[in-house]
Motif scaffolding. Sequence first.
Motif, PDB file in Angstrom:
ATOM      1  N   ASN A 435      -2.743   6.302  -6.355  1.00  0.00           N
ATOM      2  CA  ASN A 435      -1.914   7.023  -5.383  1.00  0.00           C
ATOM      3  C   ASN A 435      -2.770   8.143  -4.778  1.00  0.00           C
ATOM      4  O   ASN A 435      -3.426   8.898  -5.501  1.00  0.00           O
ATOM      5  CB  ASN A 435      -0.667   7.622  -6.028  1.00  0.00           C
ATOM      6  CG  ASN A 435       0.303   8.152  -4.986  1.00  0.00           C
ATOM      7  OD1 ASN A 435       1.125   7.417  -4.454  1.00  0.00           O
ATOM      8  ND2 ASN A 435       0.214   9.440  -4.665  1.00  0.00           N
ATOM      9  N   THR A 473      -0.256   7.429  -0.077  1.00  0.00           N
ATOM     10  CA  THR A 473      -0.543   6.000  -0.137  1.00  0.00           C
ATOM     11  C   THR A 473      -0.602   5.536  -1.586  1.00  0.00           C
ATOM     12  O   THR A 473      -1.449   6.003  -2.367  1.00  0.00           O
ATOM     13  CB  THR A 473      -1.880   5.685   0.552  1.00  0.00           C
ATOM     14  OG1 THR A 473      -1.883   6.210   1.873  1.00  0.00           O
ATOM     15  CG2 THR A 473      -2.116   4.186   0.594  1.00  0.00           C
ATOM     16  N   SER A 475      -1.296   2.219  -3.948  1.00  0.00           N
ATOM     17  CA  SER A 475      -1.986   0.928  -3.794  1.00  0.00           C
ATOM     18  C   SER A 475      -2.104   0.199  -5.123  1.00  0.00           C
ATOM     19  O   SER A 475      -2.255   0.812  -6.184  1.00  0.00           O
ATOM     20  CB  SER A 475      -3.395   1.136  -3.225  1.00  0.00           C
ATOM     21  OG  SER A 475      -3.364   1.764  -1.975  1.00  0.00           O
ATOM     22  N   GLN A 496       0.132  -2.301  -0.626  1.00  0.00           N
ATOM     23  CA  GLN A 496       0.017  -0.872  -0.332  1.00  0.00           C
ATOM     24  C   GLN A 496       1.315  -0.379   0.287  1.00  0.00           C
ATOM     25  O   GLN A 496       1.923  -1.063   1.122  1.00  0.00           O
ATOM     26  CB  GLN A 496      -1.150  -0.646   0.634  1.00  0.00           C
ATOM     27  CG  GLN A 496      -1.522   0.801   0.880  1.00  0.00           C
ATOM     28  CD  GLN A 496      -2.733   0.900   1.808  1.00  0.00           C
ATOM     29  OE1 GLN A 496      -2.593   0.912   3.019  1.00  0.00           O
ATOM     30  NE2 GLN A 496      -3.929   0.954   1.221  1.00  0.00           N
ATOM     31  N   TYR A 497       1.743   0.807  -0.141  1.00  0.00           N
ATOM     32  CA  TYR A 497       2.920   1.444   0.464  1.00  0.00           C
ATOM     33  C   TYR A 497       2.520   2.851   0.869  1.00  0.00           C
ATOM     34  O   TYR A 497       2.032   3.632   0.042  1.00  0.00           O
ATOM     35  CB  TYR A 497       4.088   1.492  -0.521  1.00  0.00           C
ATOM     36  CG  TYR A 497       5.341   2.095   0.076  1.00  0.00           C
ATOM     37  CD1 TYR A 497       6.075   1.405   1.037  1.00  0.00           C
ATOM     38  CD2 TYR A 497       5.782   3.361  -0.310  1.00  0.00           C
ATOM     39  CE1 TYR A 497       7.222   1.956   1.596  1.00  0.00           C
ATOM     40  CE2 TYR A 497       6.927   3.917   0.236  1.00  0.00           C
ATOM     41  CZ  TYR A 497       7.643   3.210   1.191  1.00  0.00           C
ATOM     42  OH  TYR A 497       8.769   3.757   1.753  1.00  0.00           O
ATOM     43  N   ARG A 498       2.707   3.149   2.145  1.00  0.00           N
ATOM     44  CA  ARG A 498       2.261   4.431   2.683  1.00  0.00           C
ATOM     45  C   ARG A 498       3.405   5.130   3.402  1.00  0.00           C
ATOM     46  O   ARG A 498       4.163   4.485   4.131  1.00  0.00           O
ATOM     47  CB  ARG A 498       1.096   4.196   3.643  1.00  0.00           C
ATOM     48  CG  ARG A 498       0.434   5.460   4.137  1.00  0.00           C
ATOM     49  CD  ARG A 498      -0.897   5.169   4.827  1.00  0.00           C
ATOM     50  NE  ARG A 498      -0.789   4.654   6.164  1.00  0.00           N
ATOM     51  CZ  ARG A 498      -1.045   3.416   6.549  1.00  0.00           C
ATOM     52  NH1 ARG A 498      -1.416   2.522   5.636  1.00  0.00           N
ATOM     53  NH2 ARG A 498      -0.922   3.038   7.809  1.00  0.00           N
ATOM     54  N   SER A 565       7.384   4.796   7.224  1.00  0.00           N
ATOM     55  CA  SER A 565       6.836   4.119   6.043  1.00  0.00           C
ATOM     56  C   SER A 565       6.147   2.835   6.469  1.00  0.00           C
ATOM     57  O   SER A 565       6.527   2.201   7.466  1.00  0.00           O
ATOM     58  CB  SER A 565       7.937   3.819   5.031  1.00  0.00           C
ATOM     59  OG  SER A 565       8.936   3.000   5.612  1.00  0.00           O
ATOM     60  N   LEU A 567       4.498  -0.770   4.747  1.00  0.00           N
ATOM     61  CA  LEU A 567       4.339  -1.669   3.600  1.00  0.00           C
ATOM     62  C   LEU A 567       3.362  -2.769   3.994  1.00  0.00           C
ATOM     63  O   LEU A 567       3.497  -3.375   5.065  1.00  0.00           O
ATOM     64  CB  LEU A 567       5.679  -2.267   3.198  1.00  0.00           C
ATOM     65  CG  LEU A 567       5.655  -3.270   2.031  1.00  0.00           C
ATOM     66  CD1 LEU A 567       5.198  -2.581   0.743  1.00  0.00           C
ATOM     67  CD2 LEU A 567       7.037  -3.902   1.839  1.00  0.00           C
ATOM     68  N   GLU A 590       1.432  -6.378   7.591  1.00  0.00           N
ATOM     69  CA  GLU A 590       1.766  -4.963   7.531  1.00  0.00           C
ATOM     70  C   GLU A 590       3.068  -4.721   8.299  1.00  0.00           C
ATOM     71  O   GLU A 590       3.247  -5.241   9.414  1.00  0.00           O
ATOM     72  CB  GLU A 590       0.630  -4.130   8.133  1.00  0.00           C
ATOM     73  CG  GLU A 590       0.651  -2.687   7.720  1.00  0.00           C
ATOM     74  CD  GLU A 590      -0.759  -2.114   7.550  1.00  0.00           C
ATOM     75  OE1 GLU A 590      -0.856  -0.895   7.314  1.00  0.00           O
ATOM     76  OE2 GLU A 590      -1.738  -2.872   7.632  1.00  0.00           O
ATOM     77  N   SER A 593       7.867   0.957   9.754  1.00  0.00           N
ATOM     78  CA  SER A 593       9.276   1.213  10.008  1.00  0.00           C
ATOM     79  C   SER A 593       9.525   1.568  11.469  1.00  0.00           C
ATOM     80  O   SER A 593      10.641   1.447  11.959  1.00  0.00           O
ATOM     81  CB  SER A 593       9.775   2.359   9.116  1.00  0.00           C
ATOM     82  OG  SER A 593       9.044   3.554   9.360  1.00  0.00           O
TER      83      SER A 593
END
Length: 916
Positions: A435, A473, A475, A496-498, A565, A567, A590, A593
């Motif tokens: 993270n 982020t 990962s 990955q989530y940012r 966000s 994803l 990818e 939002s």
Amino acid sequence: MRKYLPILFILLSTAAFAQRTLTGTVTDAGSKLALPGVTVTIKHTKQGTITDAEGRFSLNLVKGETLVFSYLSFATQEVPVTKSDEYSVALLPSTHTLGEVQVVGSRNANRTKLDSPVPVDVIDLKPLLESAPQVSITQLLQYVSPSFHSVNGSNAGDAGSALNLSQLRGLGVDQLLVLVNGKRRHKSSNINWGGLGNGATGYDLNSIPTASIERVEVLRDGAAAQYGSDAIAGVINIVLSQSTDKLSLTSTASTRRRGDGTTTRTSANYGFALGKSGGYLNTTAEFATQAIGILPGRDDAGLYLGPIYGGGANTRNYDAIYTREIDEAILADRGLTRHNFNRRAGGSNKAKDALLFFNAAIPLKQNAELYTFGGISHRNSQFTAVYRLPGWTERNNAFLYPDGFLPNMDNIITDKSLAIGIKSKISNWDVDISNVYGKNDFGNVITNSLNASLGQRSPTTFDAGSYNASQNTGSLDISRYFEKALKGVNVAFGAQYRVETYQIIAGEEASYSKADLRTVYGLDTTAAGIVYNTKEGQIGLNGLSPGSQIHAGFRPENAVNVNRSILAGYADIEANITSKWLVSAALRLENFSSVGNVTTYKFASKYSITDWLGLRGSHNTGFRAPDLAQYYYTETSTSFQQGRAIDQVTASNQSAATRALGIPTLTPEKSKGYTLGFTTQPFRNFEFTADAYLVDVNNRVGNTGNFSATDVNLPVEVRSLFVQTGTTQAKFFYNSFSTRTKGLELTGSYRTPFRKGALTLLFGANFVNNQVTKVNTPQGLEAYRYIIFNDGEKARVTSHIPGRKMNLQGTFKIGKLTYMARAIYFGSVTTASAQNANFPQPDYFYQKLNPIWVVDASVAYSLTKSIQGVIGVNNAFNELGDYTDPKLSALNNPSVIGLQNGSAGIQPFIRITAKL
């Protein structure tokens, strides 16, 4: 960040045992000379380092039983780890060997830059920090990497002057991705005006102390399928130092020809061993100062020649009523000269930087490691613009400033980052969970200024508001190398989530108010005959400039606090089909939002025709989602057209004025890229690469030209915007154009023993051509074609960047002396300067700037084994480049434009380095 502090505390408190550290020296078996830059790794692990200028290395042993030594044109050598902690290794020559350890561009732990299917530069900063005149990371890369471009931030306006933004391959500053230790880094929160990044956010690389950096990897190829949004032009990966038990101290000072613009940078780097299994904590502290730099060039560069005290000085030259003789008499009577009114914009800002950084890891067990890195930097940077003359009656108040004033914009920039992760091996799969959090704060304080519309009630210091952006982020990266599949196959995949945020905080009322606004009332009658008042809008009565001069504050209606966000999931495979043929492919999905789904892919391949010649090529698709700042940023500032001050407003892309004008919401930029090239090592110690590239980018985000308040055909929402902000021109964010970039990159290196010493020669060149292939004009705005995408914006993306850049560097080390000399060629550029906002097509003045050569030289002397002194000079022949054309200078003496390299002329320096 608070939730990570307990983990960080535990991590830094675990130093309880003595650690085993392997050290040694690597030499050339033939010449017996030390070999700097040799890659030293622990076999079957990701641990590695590079030998220093003396050929020495230090490596923490976490796990493993074999050391691997590899270097260009030398045979790779494996040495078993014994009970000894000291190793002396002599490498034998070979026609084909591995190069430096490479992280960026491949998820194969065994991949190196020499067998990569795409071009990668691996730049060891240590020798540069010892001998090069430059001290910041952007300037160091500017002078050694031909595809990298960055100039002094003073070429940008206002807050952008505090930053030195970066480009690759002549593409945008926001079409580049930066990683630290392979992890995505956050951008600056500032929207830049002028310079390289008009209407764009970029990376503040100088918020990372140079002393904390082990090496820099530059991937010169599109990599959005591997790393996500922004990587259209390429990727820069900054690898932090892992050294322990060494204290490195460095202090550098330099100054300009006239004693102005003095810079200092002092750093300390020290590494601690944590535990007995190879843990480490490497820390860096750095402090830098920058003194005010006057305009480069002749002593009278930028000197104001027009009326100073005469009424209407902003709108007329001398005439029969107000003559130059009258003006000079007033100056003499006040004991002043014209130099008291010199502008400083175009020189360098007054600035102070304080930076702290760390890089740490602790083995948890044989196959797991906890790691963390990050830091904080704080910068105060003061920008001064054009002197507000006493005769500029609409901008000055003679009771407050009888001799006018030079307004200052103080930017207070705080940058924070923290990464925490765990690496482990599970059933032969390498698993990395991490993270990374980063935040950039940008404060704006205006001093020595006024709000003219407030008259004598105006303050002289203003809080103009602030803005910030953050990125968090998380990962998951999984990879495995299958040694027995084909000739070796590496498989990687992950998710990955940012979360990104952007915030604007309004300034104090005096920083933005227009005090003379009055509501206009009309009369109307009801059906029953009753007369009543109606509000018909607002109008400014006295015409005096509103808001704090230089930069008006953010209004309450400009304040935003937004987030989005992202994803993503990816898959990546590299297969050695045969011992000579490598094929790689990557796919990334990818979801944003704010903009929906994006799919990108990449294919690359390299074929080794012989041991000394290989062909490589790639094809990729990429994208860049507009930054939140480009959706929501708005500001009011002053620009100068032919010496005349013009107040402009930049409207938010989400504003009512933008929608009413017919400009749609922003959409992602999308790209297609191609490379084709070869690598060759025809004889010992020599390497040469050549790569041609083509990148098409559709729907690039930029700023429109200036819509004028005198245009009666503009919607009422736009006309109201002019009235509320007291401005006369407006611009908007829009996906206004598409481009094609074509180029050729060349790199070469040669190292050989020479007269009992070691000679290293480096060569690099980039030849690039940018063309605008399409202009997107919104339906209904066809008449505004040359305002939607004006000639100034076209020049910025096509001709403001040198189309040719070459660098030649030689280093000769003999005994205690190290000599360095290099020459950098910056090709011609063409500027386009707005003369007005005429409809339908504004007038522009074009000036072609001649190519320039900049020569640097230095001599280093090792006073002892631990202390080294360096003297040298940047721009030894005081090459400044062209001055502004007198037709463009208007009421000022010509000054140096400085677009090619941002040079301020000859700049000697002195440095002392201690390694204890």
